[in-house]
Design an enzyme around this catalytic site. Structure first.
Site, short mmCIF file in Angstrom:
data_model
loop_
_atom_site.label_atom_id
_atom_site.label_comp_id
_atom_site.label_asym_id
_atom_site.label_seq_id
_atom_site.Cartn_x
_atom_site.Cartn_y
_atom_site.Cartn_z
N ASN A 12 0.87 -1.17 0.00
CA ASN A 12 0.00 0.00 0.00
C ASN A 12 0.91 1.23 0.00
O ASN A 12 1.50 1.56 1.02
CB ASN A 12 -0.89 -0.03 1.26
CG ASN A 12 -1.77 1.20 1.38
OD1 ASN A 12 -1.78 2.07 0.50
ND2 ASN A 12 -2.50 1.28 2.48
N TRP A 13 1.01 1.86 -1.14
CA TRP A 13 1.94 2.99 -1.29
C TRP A 13 1.38 4.28 -0.67
O TRP A 13 2.08 5.29 -0.62
CB TRP A 13 2.30 3.21 -2.77
CG TRP A 13 3.05 2.07 -3.39
CD1 TRP A 13 3.45 0.90 -2.78
CD2 TRP A 13 3.53 1.99 -4.75
NE1 TRP A 13 4.13 0.11 -3.66
CE2 TRP A 13 4.20 0.75 -4.88
CE3 TRP A 13 3.45 2.83 -5.86
CZ2 TRP A 13 4.79 0.34 -6.09
CZ3 TRP A 13 4.03 2.43 -7.06
CH2 TRP A 13 4.70 1.19 -7.16
N LYS A 14 0.13 4.24 -0.27
CA LYS A 14 -0.52 5.41 0.35
C LYS A 14 -0.30 6.68 -0.51
O LYS A 14 -0.26 6.58 -1.73
CB LYS A 14 -0.04 5.57 1.79
CG LYS A 14 -0.30 4.28 2.61
CD LYS A 14 -0.17 4.43 4.10
CE LYS A 14 -0.45 3.09 4.77
NZ LYS A 14 -0.37 3.15 6.22
N HIS A 99 -9.65 0.92 4.79
CA HIS A 99 -8.41 1.13 5.54
C HIS A 99 -8.70 2.06 6.72
O HIS A 99 -9.52 2.97 6.61
CB HIS A 99 -7.35 1.73 4.62
CG HIS A 99 -5.99 1.71 5.23
ND1 HIS A 99 -5.59 2.62 6.17
CD2 HIS A 99 -4.95 0.85 5.06
CE1 HIS A 99 -4.35 2.33 6.55
NE2 HIS A 99 -3.94 1.26 5.90
N GLU A 101 -7.15 4.47 7.86
CA GLU A 101 -6.94 5.89 7.57
C GLU A 101 -8.17 6.49 6.89
O GLU A 101 -8.51 7.65 7.10
CB GLU A 101 -5.66 6.06 6.72
CG GLU A 101 -4.42 5.83 7.59
CD GLU A 101 -3.22 5.26 6.87
OE1 GLU A 101 -3.17 5.30 5.63
OE2 GLU A 101 -2.31 4.78 7.59
N GLU A 169 -5.50 -5.14 10.37
CA GLU A 169 -4.51 -4.11 10.61
C GLU A 169 -4.84 -3.39 11.92
O GLU A 169 -5.70 -2.48 11.92
CB GLU A 169 -4.50 -3.08 9.47
CG GLU A 169 -4.12 -3.67 8.13
CD GLU A 169 -3.50 -2.62 7.22
OE1 GLU A 169 -2.44 -2.90 6.65
OE2 GLU A 169 -4.06 -1.50 7.10
N GLY A 175 2.40 2.10 10.89
CA GLY A 175 3.39 3.18 10.83
C GLY A 175 4.08 3.47 12.15
O GLY A 175 4.81 4.45 12.27
N SER A 214 3.26 -2.33 10.39
CA SER A 214 4.70 -2.40 10.70
C SER A 214 5.33 -3.74 10.32
O SER A 214 6.20 -4.24 11.03
CB SER A 214 4.95 -2.07 12.18
OG SER A 214 4.59 -0.72 12.44
N GLY A 235 2.84 -1.25 4.35
CA GLY A 235 2.82 0.18 4.06
C GLY A 235 4.22 0.68 3.79
O GLY A 235 4.76 0.53 2.69
N GLY A 236 4.83 1.27 4.81
CA GLY A 236 6.13 1.93 4.66
C GLY A 236 7.19 1.10 3.94
O GLY A 236 7.89 1.61 3.06
P1 13P Z 1 2.92 0.23 7.73
O1 13P Z 1 3.46 -1.03 7.13
O2 13P Z 1 3.65 1.47 7.31
O3 13P Z 1 2.77 0.10 9.22
O4 13P Z 1 1.44 0.43 7.15
C1 13P Z 1 0.54 -0.63 7.20
C2 13P Z 1 -0.65 -0.27 6.42
O5 13P Z 1 -1.41 0.61 6.77
C3 13P Z 1 -0.88 -0.99 5.16
O6 13P Z 1 -2.16 -0.77 4.67
#
Ligand code: 13P
Length: 252
Positions: A12-14, A99, A101, A169, A175, A214, A235-236
């Site tokens: 997920n590149w956000k 998600h 977010e 999640e 994050g 994470s 994510g990251g």
């Molecule tokens: P991180 O891997 O940066 O914690 O993010 C997870 C995430 O929200 C994937 O959708």
């Protein structure tokens, strides 16, 4: 049976990157996935403006394209939104929905997420539907209850039969560099599996349940071998090809 499910490693590149960096990252992930001896399904989910460019880079290769959200309706006066059919037309096969977010920043309820999941399935997309508790909910001992309620409200009836994918999640793990213990992840995935089997029967047994929050090269192997963990939503670490590919190589 769940151990035999084909793992999914999704990035997920956000809201990160430029057209040029998205193309370069996609090319590196494609090359790495082609070289990796993996049975895992690999998906990358760039921001909407980068989808078509990344689709070109991924075309004909082993990495699937996903988006990060869609609207519940097929078309109409919805400024700033995109429909599931538009995403499919851009070459998407998957779409992340619900998600945390989006639930937090855009006030998406379980009902809204359910409508989006239905729209995605209608358009032939595979939803990667996210659920997870906050730190306060876990501290109060309510984590499983919260997730089971989210599942009941967010999943349309055809979700499992049509190949939908779930992602657990925990909001506090996203994050933050913090993850639940292996026992906590295993317990939550077992609870999700029980809920899926109770409602969807055989189709619930075949549904992939990803862990997200994470996930890094250093913890991926331990997380990915837990029972009922059928992959990861990253994510990251998905923004660096080498880190993402190391997680891919850790998939059983
Ligand atoms: P991180 O891997 O940066 O914690 O993010 C997870 C995430 O929200 C994937 O959708």
């Amino acid at each position: 049976m769940a151990r035999a499910l084909r793992p999914v490693i999704a990035g997920n590149w956000k809201m990160h990157g430029t057209l040029a960096s998205a193309r370069a990252l996609a090319a590196a992930v494609r090359a790495g996935a082609e070289a990796a001896e993996t049975r895992a399904e690999v998906v990358v989910c760039p921001p909407h403006p980068h989808l078509s460019a990344v689709a070109e880079v991924l075309s004909g290769g082993p990495v699937a394209l996903g988006a990060q959200d869609c609207h519940a309706l097929p078309a109409g006066a919805h400024t700033g939104d995109v429909s599931a059919a538009m995403l499919a037309d851009c070459g998407c096969r998957h779409v992340i929905l619900g998600h945390s977010e989006r639930r937090a920043e855009h006030h998406e309820t379980d009902g809204i997420v359910r409508g989006k999941a239905l729209a995605a399935l209608e358009a032939g997309l595979t939803p990667i539907l996210c659920v997870g508790e906050t730190a306060a909910e876990r501290a109060a001992g309510l984590a499983e209850e919260v997730v089971v309620v989210q599942l009941a409200g967010s999943l349309p009836e055809r979700f499992c039969a049509d190949g939908g994918i779930l992602a657990y999640e925990p909001v506090w793990a996203i994050g933050s560099g913090r993850t639940p213990t292996e026992a906590e992840i295993a317990a939550m995935h077992a609870a999700i599996r029980r809920a899926l089997e109770a409602r969807f029967g055989e189709a619930g047994k075949a549904t992939r349940i990803l862990y997200g929050g994470s996930v890094k090269p250093g913890n991926a192997a331990a997380i990915l071998r837990l029972p009922e963990v059928n992959g990861a939503l990253v994510g990251g670490a998905s923004l660096e090809a080498e880190a993402f590919l190391a997680i891919l190589r850790a998939a059983p």
